[in-house]
Design a protein around this motif. Sequence first.
Motif, mmCIF file in Angstrom:
data_model
loop_
_atom_site.group_PDB
_atom_site.id
_atom_site.type_symbol
_atom_site.label_atom_id
_atom_site.label_comp_id
_atom_site.label_asym_id
_atom_site.label_seq_id
_atom_site.Cartn_x
_atom_site.Cartn_y
_atom_site.Cartn_z
ATOM 1 N N LYS A 1 45.979 29.147 4.330
ATOM 2 C CA LYS A 1 46.317 28.351 3.149
ATOM 3 C C LYS A 1 45.090 27.572 2.656
ATOM 4 O O LYS A 1 44.870 27.471 1.451
ATOM 5 C CB LYS A 1 47.468 27.394 3.490
ATOM 6 N N ALA A 2 44.306 27.069 3.595
ATOM 7 C CA ALA A 2 43.085 26.349 3.204
ATOM 8 C C ALA A 2 42.142 27.298 2.462
ATOM 9 O O ALA A 2 41.520 26.919 1.473
ATOM 10 C CB ALA A 2 42.409 25.768 4.433
ATOM 11 N N TYR B 1 63.778 34.127 5.288
ATOM 12 C CA TYR B 1 63.925 32.745 4.803
ATOM 13 C C TYR B 1 62.833 31.850 5.390
ATOM 14 O O TYR B 1 62.167 32.242 6.352
ATOM 15 C CB TYR B 1 65.332 32.196 5.062
ATOM 16 N N PRO B 2 62.640 30.663 4.799
ATOM 17 C CA PRO B 2 61.527 29.815 5.264
ATOM 18 C C PRO B 2 61.641 29.460 6.755
ATOM 19 O O PRO B 2 62.746 29.334 7.286
ATOM 20 C CB PRO B 2 61.643 28.558 4.399
ATOM 21 N N TRP B 3 60.505 29.306 7.363
ATOM 22 C CA TRP B 3 60.428 28.953 8.784
ATOM 23 C C TRP B 3 61.163 27.643 9.067
ATOM 24 O O TRP B 3 61.685 27.423 10.163
ATOM 25 C CB TRP B 3 58.958 28.873 9.197
ATOM 26 N N ASP B 4 61.231 26.762 8.066
ATOM 27 C CA ASP B 4 61.926 25.478 8.240
ATOM 28 C C ASP B 4 63.356 25.681 8.727
ATOM 29 O O ASP B 4 63.882 24.882 9.493
ATOM 30 C CB ASP B 4 61.977 24.712 6.909
ATOM 31 N N GLN C 1 54.131 21.209 8.685
ATOM 32 C CA GLN C 1 54.767 21.440 7.387
ATOM 33 C C GLN C 1 53.929 22.370 6.509
ATOM 34 O O GLN C 1 54.419 22.947 5.559
ATOM 35 C CB GLN C 1 54.958 20.103 6.637
ATOM 36 N N PHE C 2 52.658 22.479 6.848
ATOM 37 C CA PHE C 2 51.713 23.248 6.038
ATOM 38 C C PHE C 2 51.818 24.745 6.326
ATOM 39 O O PHE C 2 51.116 25.547 5.767
ATOM 40 C CB PHE C 2 50.298 22.737 6.370
ATOM 41 N N ALA D 1 55.997 24.035 0.772
ATOM 42 C CA ALA D 1 55.352 23.554 2.007
ATOM 43 C C ALA D 1 54.032 22.863 1.680
ATOM 44 O O ALA D 1 53.704 21.820 2.255
ATOM 45 C CB ALA D 1 55.138 24.721 2.959
ATOM 46 N N THR D 2 53.273 23.422 0.747
ATOM 47 C CA THR D 2 51.977 22.837 0.395
ATOM 48 C C THR D 2 52.168 21.451 -0.219
ATOM 49 O O THR D 2 51.518 20.487 0.182
ATOM 50 C CB THR D 2 51.255 23.743 -0.632
#
Lengths: 444, 332
Positions: free
Chosen positions: A87-88, A397-400, B290-291, B298-299
Amino acid sequence: MHKRITRLTTVGLAAAAVGILLAGCTPSSGGATTEDGKSKVVFWQQKFEDYQQDWFKAQVAEFNDSQDEVEVELVVVPADTWDQKLKAAQAAGKAPDVKTTSYGNIKPMQANGQIADLTGLMDDGAFDDIAENIAPFVTIEGGVYGYPLLVEPSTVLFYRADLLAAAGIDAPPTTWDELLDDARALTKDGVYGMNIAQTAPDLGWSSWGLQYTAAGDLPLRGDWSEASAVDPAYEDLAKFYQTLYSEKLMPQEATYPYADCSFFGEGKVAMSACGSWALGQISANPDWAGVWENTAVAAFPSIDGDPTQPTSTLGGWTLTVDAKSKVQDGSAEFVQWLLADDTDRLVDFFTATGFSKYPARVSVTEALAATPEAAENAFLATITEDIVPYAKAEPSYPWDVSIAFATSLEKAMRGGDIPAAMNEAQAAIEDVIKKQKLAGTGGD
Amino acid sequence: MTMSPQSTNRLATAASIALEPEDEDSAPKPRRNVSGRLSTHVMDNRTAYVMIAPMVVLLGIFVWWPLLYSFYLSTFEISFYEDPVFVGLQFYGYVLEDPDFWHSIGIGALYVLYTVPVIMIVAFLVASFIRTCGIKLAGLLKTTVYVPTVVSAVITSVVFVFMYRADGGLVNWLIGFVGLGPFAYLSDPNIALPAISVPGIWLAFGITTLIMLAGMYDIPQSYYEAAQLEGANFVQRTWFITIPLMKNVLLYLLVTATIAGMQQFELPLIMTQGGPTNSTMTPNLFIFNQFKDPTPYATSFSLTAALLLFFVLGGVSMLIFRLIRSDKAIDA
């Protein structure tokens, strides 16, 4: 006047210095070329077992030598910081052109426009060869967003044939009750009867198959409009984990994560849940030769003994091309060369895995089955016939959602009140549905 | 280098002093006089302005601009691939009503409670002892206590994981001699946080000791000699001379240790991954986790949580400064 000029010069110099400084910080955009004029493709490979790094390294070198237009740069990235590093890099405009991507991430990444549709970039014939049960993992509305490399069941029961025989157990367990009874009989002399995931980050994905056998589905199902964590069937699942942990039938601390089958390899447990990849791990370690001789595998028991119920998800890896890559053609050319062309290249790979991972292409599966090593392998039939056909796809689905449910499972496991824990999971998943606007977006 | 809230605080104070009008009670002057005075002021202090200019420019580029831009970005659901969607302050609401965010702040506060008092007291006692030693012994002790500071937190974490192991770990071996254990320190939600606090203390107390020692060396020896002549014992000398004269040093250490404690990240990341059952999920680790998802949600959530943590830490620093009034040390 002289002073003014000096001051102006100073200001100018300072501005220039800041400019140079900022230029140094600015990320270079993709699509660079090498000194000899080749297009440069950056390939991030998540770090797996050592033999995989060796294979990828050798293939990249061979690809680079085989033609004059594309130069692939291989970067191996550790798994535990992969998501954050990726992501970075995306934020900085330096995302890799090609990367390893798990099946579970294909749909969320496609929904966010992160990965390119390969159908326009690769030969049509390449897609016809993808196994019928695996094609849906990478296909969205007619587009193919990742080219599959392999599949691997995430939950397989490993057991020590010698210890089971010594305890008078003549066959591996087929129900959860049998598994608990066997674990009780096998827990002695400093050896635990069983090993299974015990931390939320591990339970998050390794329990998906068990969630299926317990309740017939996952805690977020259908079109993702409502949470189902309070489905009473999950209380049996929580109770199963709780019994294993509280009766001390399994190690009491997570010295090794779930994906690492070292407890079994070191002889500290008689049975262990682990992914099929552990076959490669255990067979490759010379210190564990004694354990390896007595290792056997079976499908993980279903809750009631029905062998056709899923108890595992089918994880695995694909290669995806970044949607913003400036060298999409070169990237797709590499993916095609590596995964979609020569079957021998992949037969070598799967042989190197010790038959702990399985091809996603029909022609590779056939070629692999024809090798003498496959015929001699004792575990291949169990996994390809008893486990893979019944395994489910990983949820997209999201990991959350997964981590919320797994945190409640962990609380229950460590002695927490089961209905209260499931209520917490329910509330947390409902919160995710609301905030991430999931209602109506499911359907897989 | 990290920009601690404390240094921003000092900057704010400096800025407010600089902005104060020079003559508050004088009547308004004609415009030409004001501009004349201003240019005289600039000319008189131009060397000072030139000297501070590079720092102002660097702070602007690397602190203020990124911070303001982050606040701007936090009003969007950010995607690196598609157009960001403006959502206003929605994510602030999401973070503030997330029980896991507040739970992580609570864990951070608990970690501070376990570590900071111990670090301060142990460092003070060790510094007091070193001060009484001869030059050679003091040099040796100073080097020794500083060693943990140069050891990487990652390596420390790995070593402590081995020490805490239930099967054959050093700690369980030692307590086995008195008939206790073995305990799975890092798998018990009740003792995992105290267990990771121990390496936290070990890592931080060395540098704290050296800073305290520097503060102690600054106190004139004559004070102690006078007190000794009056018959003051060690406790009285410490209570009436050392502690009052080290108030600013102690305050600095208290604030930096508290902020560092709230921001603890490597120890839980490597030793427990925030578990068991989130009992070591410190704020930074929570934000880091959370990232993870490849979604714009998420971001944006992690960015907003990080900004809110900035306010929480700023609030904690202000609270400490308010509770312990920072005075100039008298004479010292």
